[in-house]
Design a protein around this motif. Structure first.
Motif, PDB file in Angstrom:
ATOM      1  N   ILE A   7      27.842  12.328  19.866  1.00 31.48           N
ATOM      2  CA  ILE A   7      27.496  11.055  19.226  1.00 31.48           C
ATOM      3  C   ILE A   7      28.221  10.970  17.889  1.00 31.48           C
ATOM      4  O   ILE A   7      28.205  11.920  17.103  1.00 31.48           O
ATOM      5  N   GLU A  12      23.674   5.353  10.354  1.00 34.92           N
ATOM      6  CA  GLU A  12      23.036   4.814  11.557  1.00 34.92           C
ATOM      7  C   GLU A  12      21.525   5.051  11.566  1.00 34.92           C
ATOM      8  O   GLU A  12      20.924   5.248  12.617  1.00 34.92           O
ATOM      9  N   CYS A  19      18.654   6.494  19.973  1.00 35.50           N
ATOM     10  CA  CYS A  19      19.794   7.085  20.690  1.00 35.50           C
ATOM     11  C   CYS A  19      19.487   8.525  21.084  1.00 35.50           C
ATOM     12  O   CYS A  19      19.626   8.904  22.252  1.00 35.50           O
ATOM     13  N   MET A  64      36.521   6.473  12.805  1.00 39.23           N
ATOM     14  CA  MET A  64      36.028   6.711  14.155  1.00 39.23           C
ATOM     15  C   MET A  64      36.838   7.773  14.888  1.00 39.23           C
ATOM     16  O   MET A  64      36.287   8.660  15.551  1.00 39.23           O
ATOM     17  N   ARG A  68      35.483  11.223  16.306  1.00 37.25           N
ATOM     18  CA  ARG A  68      35.524  11.478  17.757  1.00 37.25           C
ATOM     19  C   ARG A  68      36.239  12.788  18.051  1.00 37.25           C
ATOM     20  O   ARG A  68      35.768  13.617  18.843  1.00 37.25           O
ATOM     21  N   ARG A  82      30.546  10.999  25.795  1.00 36.07           N
ATOM     22  CA  ARG A  82      30.562  10.395  24.472  1.00 36.07           C
ATOM     23  C   ARG A  82      29.772   9.081  24.451  1.00 36.07           C
ATOM     24  O   ARG A  82      29.843   8.276  25.383  1.00 36.07           O
ATOM     25  N   ASP A  84      27.969   6.051  21.375  1.00 34.46           N
ATOM     26  CA  ASP A  84      27.823   5.641  19.990  1.00 34.46           C
ATOM     27  C   ASP A  84      26.383   5.793  19.540  1.00 34.46           C
ATOM     28  O   ASP A  84      25.451   5.863  20.357  1.00 34.46           O
ATOM     29  N   THR A  87      23.673   3.360  20.803  1.00 33.40           N
ATOM     30  CA  THR A  87      23.599   3.298  22.265  1.00 33.40           C
ATOM     31  C   THR A  87      22.315   3.970  22.764  1.00 33.40           C
ATOM     32  O   THR A  87      21.897   4.998  22.234  1.00 33.40           O
ATOM     33  N   PRO A 147      31.480   3.470  23.909  1.00 33.89           N
ATOM     34  CA  PRO A 147      30.087   3.925  23.907  1.00 33.89           C
ATOM     35  C   PRO A 147      29.611   4.544  25.218  1.00 33.89           C
ATOM     36  O   PRO A 147      28.452   4.955  25.307  1.00 33.89           O
ATOM     37  N   CYS A 197      23.764  -1.139  24.439  1.00 36.69           N
ATOM     38  CA  CYS A 197      24.345  -1.054  23.098  1.00 36.69           C
ATOM     39  C   CYS A 197      23.855  -2.213  22.232  1.00 36.69           C
ATOM     40  O   CYS A 197      23.477  -3.258  22.747  1.00 36.69           O
TER      41      CYS A 197
END
Length: 225
Positions: A7, A12, A19, A64, A68, A82, A84, A87, A147, A197
């Motif tokens: 994630i 967030e 999530c 990002m 990642r 993977r 987000d 999500t 996502p 999402c």
């Protein structure tokens, strides 16, 4: 077959609990859950620490793609899944991912998304399916959606030094998809592998969503012309 769930998170705190909760409540558990903290200044990390199953990894370089890549490099297991931070995955998400990789000779897997916080008539995967169809025609291959994607760790090792590093230049999920195919990898798409999402970006700045997003798609296409 073991799965590392990754994630990516930057500020967030509003979304990360739901999530992580959706990941922990899987029918078949992920073998590890990695949260990449990309310099959050809110309560994201504090909330994530409430989940002992979660390993928190810091990525100091902002962006990002850097986050990642750190997550994929940190993954220990055969399959990297993977998602987000905004999500929510269904209870059979990991189970379906494992089934796809066990039953098919594939290197990567994508699935649709739907926006859970849009009005009900629009909270479907129609827009995701439309995007996937258009992207597959534009690039003449299957394109994964950030996502909701997964890939083999050994495939990541093949493309990690090839992927673009600047968020402003490409859509990172499109760029990753293209590089996987360029090295001979096979991507599949499971239409039943749907995740929820947030449409927060669309709701907050619709003009940006409908102008900047397509323009970056053009730049991605130009880079890989």
């Amino acid at each position: 077959m073991k799965v590392s769930a990754v994630i990516i998170a930057y500020n967030e705190e509003k979304y990360i609990k739901d999530c992580l909760g959706s990941l922990i409540n899987q029918i078949e558990k992920a073998d590890e859950i990695i949260l990449i903290d990309n310099n959050s200044t809110d309560r994201t990390v504090e909330i994530a620490k409430q989940f002992p199953e979660v390993r928190i990894v810091k990525e100091a370089k902002q962006g990002m793609i850097y986050a990642r890549n750190k997550g994929f490099d940190s993954a220990k297991y055969e399959i990297i899944a993977r998602l987000d931070a905004d999500t929510r995955v269904p209870k059979d998400w990991i189970k379906k991912i494992k089934r796809n990789f066990k039953n098919k000779k594939i290197d990567a897997l994508g699935g649709p998304v739907k926006f859970y916080d849009l009005p009900k008539p629009f909270a479907t995967k129609f827009f995701s399916d439309l995007y996937s169809y258009g992207a597959s025609k534009m690039y003449s291959q299957k394109i994964m959606i950030g996502p909701n994607l997964s890939l083999r760790k050994d495939m990541w090792e093949k493309v990690k030094d090839k992927v673009c590093l600047k968020d402003s230049h490409v859509h990172e999920d499109v760029d990753l998809s293209i590089h996987i195919v360029e090295v001979g990898g096979k991507i599949d798409f499971d239409k039943s592998l749907v995740v929820d999402c947030s449409a927060r970006r669309l709701k907050r700045n619709p003009l940006s969503f409908f102008l900047e997003y397509p323009w970056k798609q053009v730049k991605t296409r130009y880079k890989h012309r």
